[in-house]
Design a protein around this motif. Structure first.
Motif, PDB file in Angstrom:
ATOM      1  N   ARG A 140      43.752  36.036  43.446  1.00  0.00           N
ATOM      2  CA  ARG A 140      43.259  37.376  43.797  1.00  0.00           C
ATOM      3  C   ARG A 140      41.846  37.303  44.374  1.00  0.00           C
ATOM      4  NH1 ARG A 140      45.165  39.185  38.282  1.00  0.00           N
ATOM      5  NH2 ARG A 140      47.372  39.550  38.608  1.00  0.00           N
ATOM      6  N   LEU A 141      41.013  36.465  43.787  1.00  0.00           N
ATOM      7  CA  LEU A 141      39.656  36.295  44.304  1.00  0.00           C
ATOM      8  C   LEU A 141      39.705  35.783  45.742  1.00  0.00           C
ATOM      9  CD1 LEU A 141      36.508  36.146  43.884  1.00  0.00           C
ATOM     10  CD2 LEU A 141      36.896  33.764  43.255  1.00  0.00           C
ATOM     11  N   ILE A 142      40.516  34.783  46.001  1.00  0.00           N
ATOM     12  CA  ILE A 142      40.633  34.236  47.351  1.00  0.00           C
ATOM     13  C   ILE A 142      41.115  35.319  48.317  1.00  0.00           C
ATOM     14  CG2 ILE A 142      41.942  32.610  48.792  1.00  0.00           C
ATOM     15  CD1 ILE A 142      41.733  30.635  46.352  1.00  0.00           C
ATOM     16  N   ALA A 143      42.099  36.098  47.916  1.00  0.00           N
ATOM     17  CA  ALA A 143      42.602  37.181  48.777  1.00  0.00           C
ATOM     18  C   ALA A 143      41.510  38.216  49.040  1.00  0.00           C
ATOM     19  CB  ALA A 143      43.821  37.834  48.137  1.00  0.00           C
ATOM     20  N   ASP A 144      40.749  38.566  48.017  1.00  0.00           N
ATOM     21  CA  ASP A 144      39.671  39.551  48.189  1.00  0.00           C
ATOM     22  C   ASP A 144      38.571  39.028  49.102  1.00  0.00           C
ATOM     23  OD1 ASP A 144      40.954  41.398  46.605  1.00  0.00           O
ATOM     24  OD2 ASP A 144      39.551  41.256  44.919  1.00  0.00           O
ATOM     25  N   ILE A 145      38.180  37.775  48.913  1.00  0.00           N
ATOM     26  CA  ILE A 145      37.141  37.174  49.769  1.00  0.00           C
ATOM     27  C   ILE A 145      37.627  37.157  51.215  1.00  0.00           C
ATOM     28  CG2 ILE A 145      35.908  35.010  50.322  1.00  0.00           C
ATOM     29  CD1 ILE A 145      34.832  36.425  47.796  1.00  0.00           C
ATOM     30  N   THR A 146      38.867  36.754  51.418  1.00  0.00           N
ATOM     31  CA  THR A 146      39.430  36.698  52.771  1.00  0.00           C
ATOM     32  C   THR A 146      39.466  38.086  53.394  1.00  0.00           C
ATOM     33  OG1 THR A 146      40.766  34.802  52.096  1.00  0.00           O
ATOM     34  CG2 THR A 146      41.398  35.907  54.132  1.00  0.00           C
TER      35      THR A 146
END
Length: 168
Positions: free
Chosen positions: A100-106
């Motif tokens: 989820r963090l990776i998706a949010d950063i992206t």
């Protein structure tokens, strides 16, 4: 658990492609940097095991940079692969929260051009800026500087450390 920066780069690429975001080499490197910093602030540990270096104008992960040496101005259109096995760098993340963090950063940074991202990562009092001033160019940016900086940003934004635990 922390992962090779090339694995996290591939996770960022996959997230970007799912969101129909096109990334160039330097954008991808900066997004990995943001994943690194925000994972420290949100999870008290990094998902990236490699440390960025303070290159000419911004933080860079040398392993990712070298893997993408053939990319200059074009978009990254394939996953980073092991040169011996020709298999993409991959691993299962430890938790849904990391994904989820990776998706949010992206989602948050993915449509920002590389030059603007470089400016954001090298502003005054950033880990990059402090490293350049104290140790010079091409020095490793220490994780404690990243933790301190991103923790201040987390608090300023009012983000609770349990944000990703509560997010569905």
């Amino acid at each position: 658990m922390a992962f090779d920066s090339r694995i996290i780069a591939n996770k960022v690429l996959q997230s970007a492609w799912q969101q129909e975001i096109v990334l160039k080499k330097m954008q991808l490197i900066k997004l990995v940097y943001f994943v690194h910093g925000w994972s420290l602030a949100m999870f008290d540990s990094s998902v990236v095991e490699d440390m960025p270096e303070a290159w000419q104008i911004a933080p860079v992960y040398p392993k990712i940079y070298r893997e993408l040496s053939g990319y200059t101005t074009q978009s990254v259109n394939m996953l980073l692969m092991d040169s011996r096995t020709h298999i993409p760098f991959d691993a299962k993340l430890d938790s849904k929260e990391q994904g989820r963090l990776i998706a949010d950063i992206t989602n948050h940074y993915g449509n920002i051009d590389a030059f603007t991202l470089s400016l954001k990562t090298s502003e005054a009092d950033t880990p990059y800026d402090l490293t350049i001033k104290k140790h010079g160019k091409y020095s490793i940016i220490k994780e404690d500087l990243m933790l301190s900086y991103f923790e201040r940003k987390r608090i300023k934004l009012g983000l609770d450390k349990n944000y990703y635990n509560n997010k569905e």
